[in-house]
Design a protein around this motif. Structure first.
Motif, PDB file in Angstrom:
ATOM      1  N   ASN A  44       0.930  -1.203   0.136  1.00 52.03           N
ATOM      2  CA  ASN A  44       0.234   0.029   0.001  1.00 52.03           C
ATOM      3  C   ASN A  44       0.880   1.226  -0.165  1.00 52.03           C
ATOM      4  O   ASN A  44       0.665   2.397  -0.628  1.00 52.03           O
ATOM      5  CB  ASN A  44      -1.040   0.070   1.217  1.00 52.03           C
ATOM      6  CG  ASN A  44      -2.030  -1.103   1.363  1.00 52.03           C
ATOM      7  OD1 ASN A  44      -2.188  -1.762   0.216  1.00 52.03           O
ATOM      8  ND2 ASN A  44      -2.367  -1.306   2.265  1.00 52.03           N
ATOM      9  N   MET A  45       1.890   1.067   0.794  1.00 53.11           N
ATOM     10  CA  MET A  45       3.008   2.341   0.890  1.00 53.11           C
ATOM     11  C   MET A  45       3.514   2.577  -0.759  1.00 53.11           C
ATOM     12  O   MET A  45       3.481   3.767  -1.177  1.00 53.11           O
ATOM     13  CB  MET A  45       3.916   2.162   1.808  1.00 53.11           C
ATOM     14  CG  MET A  45       4.837   3.489   2.066  1.00 53.11           C
ATOM     15  SD  MET A  45       5.995   3.251   3.142  1.00 53.11           S
ATOM     16  CE  MET A  45       7.197   2.022   2.371  1.00 53.11           C
ATOM     17  N   SER A  47       2.341   1.976  -3.489  1.00 52.02           N
ATOM     18  CA  SER A  47       1.441   2.331  -4.515  1.00 52.02           C
ATOM     19  C   SER A  47       1.210   3.687  -4.256  1.00 52.02           C
ATOM     20  O   SER A  47       0.695   4.368  -5.336  1.00 52.02           O
ATOM     21  CB  SER A  47      -0.046   1.631  -4.195  1.00 52.02           C
ATOM     22  OG  SER A  47      -0.603   2.243  -3.025  1.00 52.02           O
ATOM     23  N   GLN A  48       1.494   4.442  -3.129  1.00 52.85           N
ATOM     24  CA  GLN A  48       1.264   5.784  -2.974  1.00 52.85           C
ATOM     25  C   GLN A  48       2.225   6.617  -3.965  1.00 52.85           C
ATOM     26  O   GLN A  48       2.200   7.725  -4.066  1.00 52.85           O
ATOM     27  CB  GLN A  48       1.165   6.378  -1.670  1.00 52.85           C
ATOM     28  CG  GLN A  48       0.072   5.806  -1.027  1.00 52.85           C
ATOM     29  CD  GLN A  48       0.096   6.106   0.663  1.00 52.85           C
ATOM     30  OE1 GLN A  48       0.967   6.903   1.010  1.00 52.85           O
ATOM     31  NE2 GLN A  48      -0.626   5.609   1.546  1.00 52.85           N
ATOM     32  N   PHE A  49       3.337   6.006  -4.080  1.00 51.25           N
ATOM     33  CA  PHE A  49       4.496   6.545  -5.199  1.00 51.25           C
ATOM     34  C   PHE A  49       4.481   5.973  -6.429  1.00 51.25           C
ATOM     35  O   PHE A  49       5.443   6.039  -6.913  1.00 51.25           O
ATOM     36  CB  PHE A  49       5.701   6.343  -4.402  1.00 51.25           C
ATOM     37  CG  PHE A  49       5.645   7.061  -2.961  1.00 51.25           C
ATOM     38  CD1 PHE A  49       6.024   8.274  -2.878  1.00 51.25           C
ATOM     39  CD2 PHE A  49       5.682   6.117  -1.856  1.00 51.25           C
ATOM     40  CE1 PHE A  49       6.361   8.858  -1.446  1.00 51.25           C
ATOM     41  CE2 PHE A  49       5.500   6.655  -0.650  1.00 51.25           C
ATOM     42  CZ  PHE A  49       6.186   8.289  -0.427  1.00 51.25           C
ATOM     43  N   ASP A  50       3.208   5.353  -6.816  1.00 57.98           N
ATOM     44  CA  ASP A  50       3.202   5.093  -8.152  1.00 57.98           C
ATOM     45  C   ASP A  50       4.083   3.610  -8.583  1.00 57.98           C
ATOM     46  O   ASP A  50       4.575   3.703  -9.531  1.00 57.98           O
ATOM     47  CB  ASP A  50       3.539   5.890  -9.376  1.00 57.98           C
ATOM     48  CG  ASP A  50       2.382   7.164  -9.041  1.00 57.98           C
ATOM     49  OD1 ASP A  50       1.124   6.769  -8.703  1.00 57.98           O
ATOM     50  OD2 ASP A  50       2.884   8.201  -9.358  1.00 57.98           O
ATOM     51  N   THR A  52       3.982  -0.298  -8.414  1.00 55.13           N
ATOM     52  CA  THR A  52       3.436  -1.554  -8.079  1.00 55.13           C
ATOM     53  C   THR A  52       4.020  -2.640  -8.002  1.00 55.13           C
ATOM     54  O   THR A  52       4.912  -3.055  -8.875  1.00 55.13           O
ATOM     55  CB  THR A  52       2.568  -1.906  -9.361  1.00 55.13           C
ATOM     56  OG1 THR A  52       1.678  -0.686  -9.837  1.00 55.13           O
ATOM     57  CG2 THR A  52       1.388  -3.090  -9.111  1.00 55.13           C
ATOM     58  N   SER A 103       3.056   8.519   9.595  1.00 51.46           N
ATOM     59  CA  SER A 103       1.730   7.572   9.929  1.00 51.46           C
ATOM     60  C   SER A 103       0.840   8.806  10.546  1.00 51.46           C
ATOM     61  O   SER A 103       1.111   9.408  11.391  1.00 51.46           O
ATOM     62  CB  SER A 103       2.150   6.319  10.769  1.00 51.46           C
ATOM     63  OG  SER A 103       3.001   5.906  10.253  1.00 51.46           O
TER      64      SER A 103
END
Length: 347
Positions: A44-45, A47-50, A52, A103
């Motif tokens: 998930n972390m 994915s926040q920076f594009d 995968t 966080s």
């Protein structure tokens, strides 16, 4: 004691914050790859920076999933710093050397009140090599000093709709509450305060609401002698006895004997001759001989004088070389006899 040390005004309270995050930079002491929650949090972390990255490809033991807790003071502004605590939730061996990634910290209303980030100070270690373990303190628990930044301001509302402040005692006591109300009436003005019960004191607020903070600080600075109930706290695990110096004991005679029982066992072996010739099934026989000895020591007698206190009694017993365990038994017997005028709290 100052009223500030005896209690608080209703509405002025700390607020608990909680969240979860990831600690990175661990030297192979983080969560194992079988911890699915850690792998999902890392995915998930990323994915926040594009980025995968499938969960099954995250195999690093340099990260650990942690729960984060913090305490928000009654009054906080944006940008204020608070300390945060981190605790491992997976199978990480140590958080030493790790860094907490940013966080959010939420309150009971699910609102984000602070953000936490920074290096984790553990104050311990854990090393394991070839089955040898060396550990100090709890390396899976740490603190990030000033690692939380307040993002949402908090204000405590002291005044009520009825025009009164409510002062709440930490240790409810009717006499102490009455003394608090009497001291406020004597220092501020007659009729300003009144005690409702053993815990609550109502205080009328001034007409000028702008002077409320100065009014509260003046009341908190008042001094009152609190009334205390007599208690004797006993910790049987550590042999500790704590009591007030004025805890009274009625005249009583104590007779405490000492009986010691010891058991000595001697083992002897019966070794048969010609074991090799006798064949299978022939073996040595171990015989234990026990000797039971009972010793009754000299009887110790302690006399208490009229109006004796617990401190004087304990001091006298200590001078007579009475052990702490025996002192605890004596105090419990005195309480059962009705001569100890205090509550015994056993921990």
């Amino acid at each position: 004691m100052r009223l500030k040390d005896l209690g608080r005004f209703l509405g002025r309270r700390d607020n608990m914050l909680v969240g979860y995050g990831i600690v990175t930079g661990l030297a192979g002491s983080g969560d194992s790859p079988r911890n699915q929650a850690t792998r999902q949090a890392m995915a998930n972390m990323f994915s926040q920076f594009d980025l995968t990255v499938p969960q099954d490809q995250i195999q690093s033991r340099n990260v650990a999933m942690v729960l984060i807790t913090a305490t928000l003071p009654p009054t906080a502004n944006m940008g204020d710093k608070i300390d945060v605590n981190v605790t491992s939730t997976g199978d990480a061996r140590s958080l030493a050397g790790g860094t907490l990634i940013m966080s959010p910290l939420r309150g009971p209303d699910r609102r984000t009140y602070a953000l936490a980030q920074g290096p984790v100070a553990v104050g311990g270690y854990s090393f394991n090599a070839n089955g040898n373990l060396r550990q100090k303190n709890h390396p899976t628990v740490g603190i990030v000093s000033s690692g939380g930044t307040v993002e949402y301001p908090v204000r405590s509302e002291l005044s009520a709709d009825d025009g009164y402040l409510t002062f709440v005692l930490k240790n409810p006591d009717s006499m102490t509450a009455e003394r608090v109300a009497s001291q406020i009436n004597h220092s501020i003005a007659p009729g300003t305060a009144s005690s409702l019960d053993a815990e609550t004191v109502k205080v009328r607020i001034p007409y000028a609401r702008a002077e409320l903070n100065a009014y509260v600080s003046r009341i908190e600075d008042l001094s009152v002698i609190p009334d205390q109930s007599s208690r004797v706290v006993i910790n049987e695990r550590t042999g500790t006895v704590v009591s007030g110096g004025d805890t009274r004991i009625s005249p009583v005679t104590i007779s405490h004997g000492d009986i010691r029982v010891s058991v000595d066992t001697e083992f002897s072996a019966s070794q048969p001759e010609n074991v090799g010739i006798a064949g299978r099934g022939v073996r040595s026989l171990v015989i234990g001989n026990s000797d039971l000895a009972v010793e009754e020591g000299a009887q110790r007698i302690a006399y208490s004088f009229p109006h004796t206190t617990v401190s004087v009694l304990v001091s006298s017993l200590s001078q007579s070389h009475v052990s702490t365990r025996d002192v605890i038994a004596i105090l419990q017997s005195i309480k059962a006899a009705g001569a100890l005028h205090a509550d015994i709290v056993v921990q």
